[in-house]
Structure formats: C-alpha cells, structure tokens
Write a protein that holds these residues in place. Structure first.
Motif, PDB file in Angstrom:
ATOM      1  N   ASP A   2       0.819  -1.210   0.000  1.00 56.04           N
ATOM      2  CA  ASP A   2       0.000   0.000   0.000  1.00 56.04           C
ATOM      3  C   ASP A   2       0.851   1.258   0.000  1.00 56.04           C
ATOM      4  OD1 ASP A   2      -2.377  -1.370  -0.119  1.00 56.04           O
ATOM      5  OD2 ASP A   2      -2.648  -1.408   2.046  1.00 56.04           O
ATOM      6  N   LEU A   4       3.584   1.703  -1.602  1.00 56.92           N
ATOM      7  CA  LEU A   4       3.968   1.974  -2.986  1.00 56.92           C
ATOM      8  C   LEU A   4       2.871   2.739  -3.703  1.00 56.92           C
ATOM      9  CD1 LEU A   4       5.585  -1.381  -4.152  1.00 56.92           C
ATOM     10  CD2 LEU A   4       6.741   0.785  -3.762  1.00 56.92           C
ATOM     11  N   VAL A   5       1.633   2.331  -3.480  1.00 62.38           N
ATOM     12  CA  VAL A   5       0.510   2.999  -4.136  1.00 62.38           C
ATOM     13  C   VAL A   5       0.408   4.431  -3.656  1.00 62.38           C
ATOM     14  CG1 VAL A   5      -1.986   3.035  -4.425  1.00 62.38           C
ATOM     15  CG2 VAL A   5      -0.773   0.857  -4.489  1.00 62.38           C
ATOM     16  N   ASP A   8       3.354   6.418  -5.017  1.00 60.23           N
ATOM     17  CA  ASP A   8       3.207   6.596  -6.457  1.00 60.23           C
ATOM     18  C   ASP A   8       2.144   7.651  -6.752  1.00 60.23           C
ATOM     19  OD1 ASP A   8       3.879   6.006  -9.083  1.00 60.23           O
ATOM     20  OD2 ASP A   8       2.516   4.310  -9.220  1.00 60.23           O
ATOM     21  N   LYS A  16      -7.271   8.449  -5.808  1.00 64.14           N
ATOM     22  CA  LYS A  16      -8.012   7.256  -6.187  1.00 64.14           C
ATOM     23  C   LYS A  16      -9.265   7.631  -6.953  1.00 64.14           C
ATOM     24  CE  LYS A  16      -6.539   4.152  -2.533  1.00 64.14           C
ATOM     25  NZ  LYS A  16      -6.984   3.352  -1.391  1.00 64.14           N
ATOM     26  N   MET A  47       2.359   5.230 -13.783  1.00 59.43           N
ATOM     27  CA  MET A  47       2.555   4.663 -12.454  1.00 59.43           C
ATOM     28  C   MET A  47       3.234   3.304 -12.547  1.00 59.43           C
ATOM     29  SD  MET A  47      -1.300   3.474 -11.293  1.00 59.43           S
ATOM     30  CE  MET A  47      -1.886   5.142 -11.240  1.00 59.43           C
ATOM     31  N   SER A  51       1.558  -0.706  -8.513  1.00 61.90           N
ATOM     32  CA  SER A  51       0.568   0.271  -8.061  1.00 61.90           C
ATOM     33  C   SER A  51      -0.688   0.185  -8.909  1.00 61.90           C
ATOM     34  CB  SER A  51       1.137   1.688  -8.140  1.00 61.90           C
ATOM     35  OG  SER A  51       2.255   1.811  -7.314  1.00 61.90           O
ATOM     36  N   THR A  54      -2.627  -2.929  -7.913  1.00 64.45           N
ATOM     37  CA  THR A  54      -3.245  -2.758  -6.603  1.00 64.45           C
ATOM     38  C   THR A  54      -4.499  -1.887  -6.707  1.00 64.45           C
ATOM     39  OG1 THR A  54      -1.117  -3.018  -5.500  1.00 64.45           O
ATOM     40  CG2 THR A  54      -2.869  -1.935  -4.242  1.00 64.45           C
ATOM     41  N   LEU A  55      -4.393  -0.784  -7.434  1.00 64.22           N
ATOM     42  CA  LEU A  55      -5.549   0.100  -7.609  1.00 64.22           C
ATOM     43  C   LEU A  55      -6.650  -0.581  -8.416  1.00 64.22           C
ATOM     44  CD1 LEU A  55      -3.786   3.486  -8.219  1.00 64.22           C
ATOM     45  CD2 LEU A  55      -5.336   2.934  -6.340  1.00 64.22           C
TER      46      LEU A  55
END
Length: 71
Positions: A2, A4-5, A8, A16, A47, A51, A54-55
């Motif tokens: 998380d 990293l997200v 980033d 988001k 990105m 990331s 994950t998103l």
C-alpha cells in the motif's frame, strides 16, 4: 504494498477518485477487458505496474460491492 501505491499517487498528484473515474470510463467504453486495465493505468499515468494492479484490484472489489445480485 500500500505504501507503494500511496507514494506513487502522491508523486503523480493523483487521487483514487481520478483513477477510479478513469477505470469507470474505460469499462463503459468497452474497449478493454478490465483484467488487462492495469497496463492502461501504467500508460495513462506512468505509475508503477504494482501500483496499477493494486488500484485495479481495489476498484474491482469496490465495483463488485455496488453491483446488484445477478447482474
């Protein structure tokens, strides 16, 4: 992961909401299977792949919660 997200997104000054709106628009366009949408996030926003994945997973989970049963 998380972190990293968050890092980033912070570096790119994205939120988001912006990414999820992009994914909503991409889904509505019908031009891509959403399981492959991570590469679109990488290309569109520059990105990291981790990331983007994950998103995308978070968007899919959120999207599934709002889908009516059977549809």
């Amino acid at each position: 992961m998380d972190n990293l997200v968050v890092q980033d997104l912070h570096d790119l000054e994205l939120s988001k909401d912006i990414v999820f709106e992009y994914l909503d628009d991409l889904r509505e366009s019908g031009i891509v299977n959403m399981f492959g949408a991570g590469s679109h996030l990488v290309n569109e926003y520059g990105m990291l792949r981790i990331s983007a994945q994950t998103l995308l997973k978070e968007w899919m989970n959120d999207h599934n919660r709002h889908m009516p049963l059977g549809g």
